[in-house]
Write an enzyme that holds these catalytic residues in place. Sequence first.
Site, PDB file in Angstrom:
ATOM      1  N   LEU A 327      -0.210   8.239   8.168  1.00  0.00           N
ATOM      2  CA  LEU A 327       0.753   7.201   8.527  1.00  0.00           C
ATOM      3  C   LEU A 327       1.516   7.634   9.767  1.00  0.00           C
ATOM      4  O   LEU A 327       1.858   8.812   9.911  1.00  0.00           O
ATOM      5  CB  LEU A 327       1.729   6.951   7.373  1.00  0.00           C
ATOM      6  CG  LEU A 327       1.106   6.486   6.050  1.00  0.00           C
ATOM      7  CD1 LEU A 327       2.171   6.415   4.965  1.00  0.00           C
ATOM      8  CD2 LEU A 327       0.423   5.137   6.216  1.00  0.00           C
ATOM      9  N   GLU A 328       1.822   6.695  10.640  1.00  0.00           N
ATOM     10  CA  GLU A 328       2.559   7.011  11.866  1.00  0.00           C
ATOM     11  C   GLU A 328       3.930   7.599  11.572  1.00  0.00           C
ATOM     12  O   GLU A 328       4.522   8.283  12.409  1.00  0.00           O
ATOM     13  CB  GLU A 328       2.719   5.755  12.720  1.00  0.00           C
ATOM     14  CG  GLU A 328       3.642   4.718  12.103  1.00  0.00           C
ATOM     15  CD  GLU A 328       3.551   3.378  12.776  1.00  0.00           C
ATOM     16  OE1 GLU A 328       4.485   3.034  13.520  1.00  0.00           O
ATOM     17  OE2 GLU A 328       2.549   2.667  12.562  1.00  0.00           O
TER      18      GLU A 328
END
Length: 521
Positions: A327-328
């Site tokens: 996930l960013e």
Amino acid sequence: MAQRITAEEAAALIQDNMTLGVGGFGAYAAPDELLSALAERYERLGSPRALTAVCGISPGSNRPDGRGLARLRAPGLLDTVMAGHFANPPEIAELIGTNQVAAYALPLGVMLHLWRAIAGHKPAVLTHVGLGTFADPRVEGCKANQKTRAQGRDIVELVSLDGRDYLAYKTFPIDACFIRATWADEDGSLSMEDEGVGDYAAELAAATHNSGGIVIAQVRGIVSRGSLPPKSVRVHHPMVDYVVVNTDPALHMQSYAAQLRPELSGQLRRPTDSIPPMPLDNRKLIARRGALELRPDCLINLGIGIPSGVGVVANEEGIAQRITLSLESGPQGGVPVEGAGFGSAVNAEAIYTVADTLELYDGGMLDLSFLGAAEVDCHGNVNVSKFGSRCTGPGGFVNISQNTKRVFFTGTFTAGGLKEEVRDGRLVILQEGRSKKFRRQVEQITFSGDYAVKSGQDVTFLTERAVLKLTPDGLMLTEIAPGVELEQDILAQMEFRPLISPELREMDHRIFQAGPMGLTL
């Protein structure tokens, strides 16, 4: 040594026309007690006015409940917002969309790397990220509305280096910042052990401190000097000017979805078989089609919404341990949380800082990405950032989509009242959506199909009823769902006619069956 003050005293330090950095990542880590005190001061005294708020993913719950950055929504308090994403506090997105507040929408990675550049007294961030999109000055130059354009300020320039185009995003000083941590020691050093995402508090604090600004941290409590393990100190006390101890637990939640889930912050692990499977609806059909693309030992980014369902399907199929979901917001590995808690992961293997994560994404670390798509045009351009008067900003979408080897854009084929069900292994469309998502021209270019073709990316569009591939000649239809009529249910629901593959085939029938698909890697 940082000075301990109240939230009200912290709010009094913020003056008219300041540039205020605000920490927090969407639903996570918002410095709500500080923001609340600032809003109350403005309500009482009419000051401070005309602030410029600078955020990564603007803190908010995705609902109009007045939390996060939405606490600063009173008319006159904010003049400008610069952020990677605006919509988590929808009240702020509405102010921008109705031209009441100026706004600059930057790719999230660019914003965080700007903070590092500000801290290093560098003039700009030089990068390829944003070329051909709304961020490119030949397109919109990050300007979100007419009020922004009227400011006459250009924050990004096109430059050439060794015969190649790049974008130079300009640095600027930050006068003060509100950040949040779990603990502060008596000197003011900060730790983040209860946070469920990777933070960017150090980047924002460094940018503010080295601008000569004021760094104010909201914390859960104070611990003895020297009791924080050195490796747990995320922001060292020389960078912190003031510490505010939280007085209301509702203003210091891990996220707007939970007070504290220790399996999200890595403090314990939870059996993932307790995560329920998705119902067999159109969202699951798309997630299942995406899961068919998974390969052993690949590193995959999942966006919010339908893309996050790929991780849930992988968990249901028992293959989540063979892949690494990223996930960013920092978590690597584990199973991403869906819904209001998106941005964190159950049983993450590692939690990077957000800035480090996006640096790695920019360099091509990802093998696959699954992202949303609100509008797609015949050139393969995608819009996820602006719709009429609603301006959301891109988040990490530009960094991820431009730099991943294989990109999958996901979403239902139409929107607005769409009703579908799976019956006897076939897709049945009960009510077609009012809005076509495959448009002649997207309203804003968040992903450039032309740039992707020139870069040699492998780009696919996954929906519940069709799969399309981006080719140098445009979009090509390659698969359709069982039970779907080509002319009526696909071509008639598009504003352009795609190329049709001579090898057009039905989507994998396992996608439309109840129970696990039996996926193996």
